[in-house]
Design an enzyme around this catalytic site. Sequence first.
Site, PDB file in Angstrom:
ATOM      1  N   ARG A  84      58.355  18.353  37.770  1.00 38.20           N
ATOM      2  CA  ARG A  84      57.359  18.883  38.712  1.00 38.20           C
ATOM      3  C   ARG A  84      57.578  18.320  40.108  1.00 38.20           C
ATOM      4  O   ARG A  84      56.669  18.286  40.923  1.00 38.20           O
ATOM      5  CB  ARG A  84      55.956  18.568  38.231  1.00 38.20           C
ATOM      6  CG  ARG A  84      55.687  17.105  37.992  1.00 38.20           C
ATOM      7  CD  ARG A  84      54.218  16.892  37.904  1.00 38.20           C
ATOM      8  NE  ARG A  84      53.928  15.596  37.311  1.00 38.20           N
ATOM      9  CZ  ARG A  84      52.710  15.119  37.216  1.00 38.20           C
ATOM     10  NH1 ARG A  84      51.700  15.836  37.650  1.00 38.20           N
ATOM     11  NH2 ARG A  84      52.500  13.941  36.686  1.00 38.20           N
ATOM     12  N   LYS A  99      55.770  16.606  44.953  1.00 37.51           N
ATOM     13  CA  LYS A  99      55.375  16.457  43.552  1.00 37.51           C
ATOM     14  C   LYS A  99      54.238  17.433  43.292  1.00 37.51           C
ATOM     15  O   LYS A  99      53.163  17.294  43.884  1.00 37.51           O
ATOM     16  CB  LYS A  99      54.911  15.024  43.302  1.00 37.51           C
ATOM     17  CG  LYS A  99      54.550  14.711  41.862  1.00 37.51           C
ATOM     18  CD  LYS A  99      54.424  13.215  41.695  1.00 37.51           C
ATOM     19  CE  LYS A  99      53.999  12.793  40.313  1.00 37.51           C
ATOM     20  NZ  LYS A  99      53.925  11.329  40.224  1.00 37.51           N
ATOM     21  N   ASP A 111      53.540  22.897  33.483  1.00 28.97           N
ATOM     22  CA  ASP A 111      53.274  23.819  34.594  1.00 28.97           C
ATOM     23  C   ASP A 111      53.861  23.422  35.952  1.00 28.97           C
ATOM     24  O   ASP A 111      53.720  24.155  36.923  1.00 28.97           O
ATOM     25  CB  ASP A 111      51.760  24.051  34.721  1.00 28.97           C
ATOM     26  CG  ASP A 111      51.009  22.770  35.031  1.00 28.97           C
ATOM     27  OD1 ASP A 111      51.663  21.721  35.260  1.00 28.97           O
ATOM     28  OD2 ASP A 111      49.764  22.802  35.043  1.00 28.97           O
ATOM     29  N   ASP A 237      62.717   6.356  32.514  1.00 27.97           N
ATOM     30  CA  ASP A 237      62.814   7.400  33.534  1.00 27.97           C
ATOM     31  C   ASP A 237      61.855   7.121  34.694  1.00 27.97           C
ATOM     32  O   ASP A 237      61.909   7.806  35.717  1.00 27.97           O
ATOM     33  CB  ASP A 237      62.513   8.786  32.928  1.00 27.97           C
ATOM     34  CG  ASP A 237      61.240   8.795  32.113  1.00 27.97           C
ATOM     35  OD1 ASP A 237      61.183   8.078  31.097  1.00 27.97           O
ATOM     36  OD2 ASP A 237      60.287   9.498  32.495  1.00 27.97           O
ATOM     37  N   ASN A 238      61.004   6.126  34.542  1.00 25.76           N
ATOM     38  CA  ASN A 238      60.108   5.755  35.637  1.00 25.76           C
ATOM     39  C   ASN A 238      60.525   4.428  36.266  1.00 25.76           C
ATOM     40  O   ASN A 238      59.719   3.746  36.894  1.00 25.76           O
ATOM     41  CB  ASN A 238      58.659   5.658  35.134  1.00 25.76           C
ATOM     42  CG  ASN A 238      58.091   7.031  34.794  1.00 25.76           C
ATOM     43  OD1 ASN A 238      58.578   8.044  35.292  1.00 25.76           O
ATOM     44  ND2 ASN A 238      57.074   7.072  33.955  1.00 25.76           N
ATOM     45  N   ASP A 247      56.460   6.681  40.383  1.00 29.51           N
ATOM     46  CA  ASP A 247      55.727   7.525  39.441  1.00 29.51           C
ATOM     47  C   ASP A 247      54.381   6.930  39.036  1.00 29.51           C
ATOM     48  O   ASP A 247      54.175   6.463  37.905  1.00 29.51           O
ATOM     49  CB  ASP A 247      56.570   7.834  38.196  1.00 29.51           C
ATOM     50  CG  ASP A 247      57.560   8.965  38.462  1.00 29.51           C
ATOM     51  OD1 ASP A 247      57.711   9.326  39.651  1.00 29.51           O
ATOM     52  OD2 ASP A 247      58.158   9.485  37.516  1.00 29.51           O
TER      53      ASP A 247
END
Length: 462
Positions: A84, A99, A111, A237-238, A247
Amino acid sequence: MISSLKFTELGEDYFSRVTTQELKNSHLIHINKDLQASLEIKLSNEELRAVCSGEEKFEKVEPIASVYAGHQFGYFVPQLGDGRSCLIGEIKGYELSLKGAGTTPFSRGADGRAVLRSSIREYLCSIAMEGLNIATTKCLAIVASDSDVYREHVESGSIVTRVFESNIRFGHFEFFAANGQTENVKKLADFVLEHYYPQLKGKNCYLNLFKKIVQTTASMIAGWQAQGFAHGVMNTDNMSILGLTIDYGPFSFMENYNPSFICNHSDNQGRYSFERQPGVALWNLERLADSLKNLIREANLKDALAEYQPTLIKEYSALMRRKFGLLKNIEGDSELINDFLELLYINKKDYHRSMRQLTSLEGQTLGANFNSWFKRYYERVEKEDEKANERNKLMNSVNPKYVLRNYLAEVAIRKAEDLNDYEEIDTLFNLLKSPFENHEGFEAYDNEAPDWAQNLELSCSS
Ligand code: AMP
Ligand code: MG
């Protein structure tokens, strides 16, 4: 000046070009004017709104979303990626990232949106961390809109524009390593060396790069632990390759001192509890080391990892010593510090307010249970060379008066969501930007959470 994204030099294995998807009736609700000025972004507010809502490109640059993998709550997920967020351009060496601007090839059925509540929290926490001198991504602006976004309730869509030197995470390396693409791992490491650590190029460059990542990660964690910050989702991944806090999701500043504090309501096992953060960061570094094992000898990776704990302890201790105003190193200091923390825990005292009270030696306000500790503390402080006011100044430069307490963020969010009133965001932004100073007229903002805010819940879905 057209500035393309340097990340695209890596080639199309690393990213996809994306099209941002508009929000209905988007409007800017806050701009970080100082950041805009320092980046020399010379856009009118309307032009900035168009860029920060993804309606207009930034300097004609085509947005991209990058691919990465990651260990989430201990389990490897072979493909994640910017689901996103997308990079929309670069200026003065900083990447701009939206973001919440819609789906990308990495959205995995979600979404691609961010809700106003989470954008406000990220925006405020970024400035709070910067104010606390902890390495972090920054935010340039928040856009709100009339688009509906479906979470537990219907919320409104929003975009936060992030600014960082690099979006590269441990997970980017994990992605290529897991696919057996050693050449791409190497290319990525070369890219990081070239653009972020050119001084490390040459002999043993990959080992030196890894050592640097170990060191910057340890420094970041030292800052988190000293300032009571819980990230909540320390998946690989963060984890930023540059040691930036990245994040922001269900993060929280600890209020009552409690080492086993869990801020993320969905973290049932407490994997990412406050006291586990230092160990988790090391575990994450080990996963990065696994990804680099074709570039660096295993024994060297081990030696580099062994530097994590001493670096962390050194930096954390230095911060804690300053917080307590213990500048000389005297035997028994660690015990004195730890005993105070234990008293805070047993007596359910607010971490930040209690630390700040050390300066004025107002031990009485913490209650009789602290009397004998304060007697020891007064005796210890007598041994310092600096005059009291100089020491106080130093302590006040590491013990914040203003902290992003969840209830403060919540008030700002409710005003924004319910009343379209964005004043509170501005007020908090200004306080958190210089959290160590007294801001006249804003004394109440260092109060503890009122009753209505005792059970605010935060989870990943935002
Ligand atoms: P996080 O742990 O929140 O940083 O996100 C984990 C992964 O899920 C990342 O790949 C995100 O890009 C992705 N993600 C999170 N929320 C959404 C969303 N609403 N739409 C698409 N992807 C998302
Ligand atoms: Mg993430």
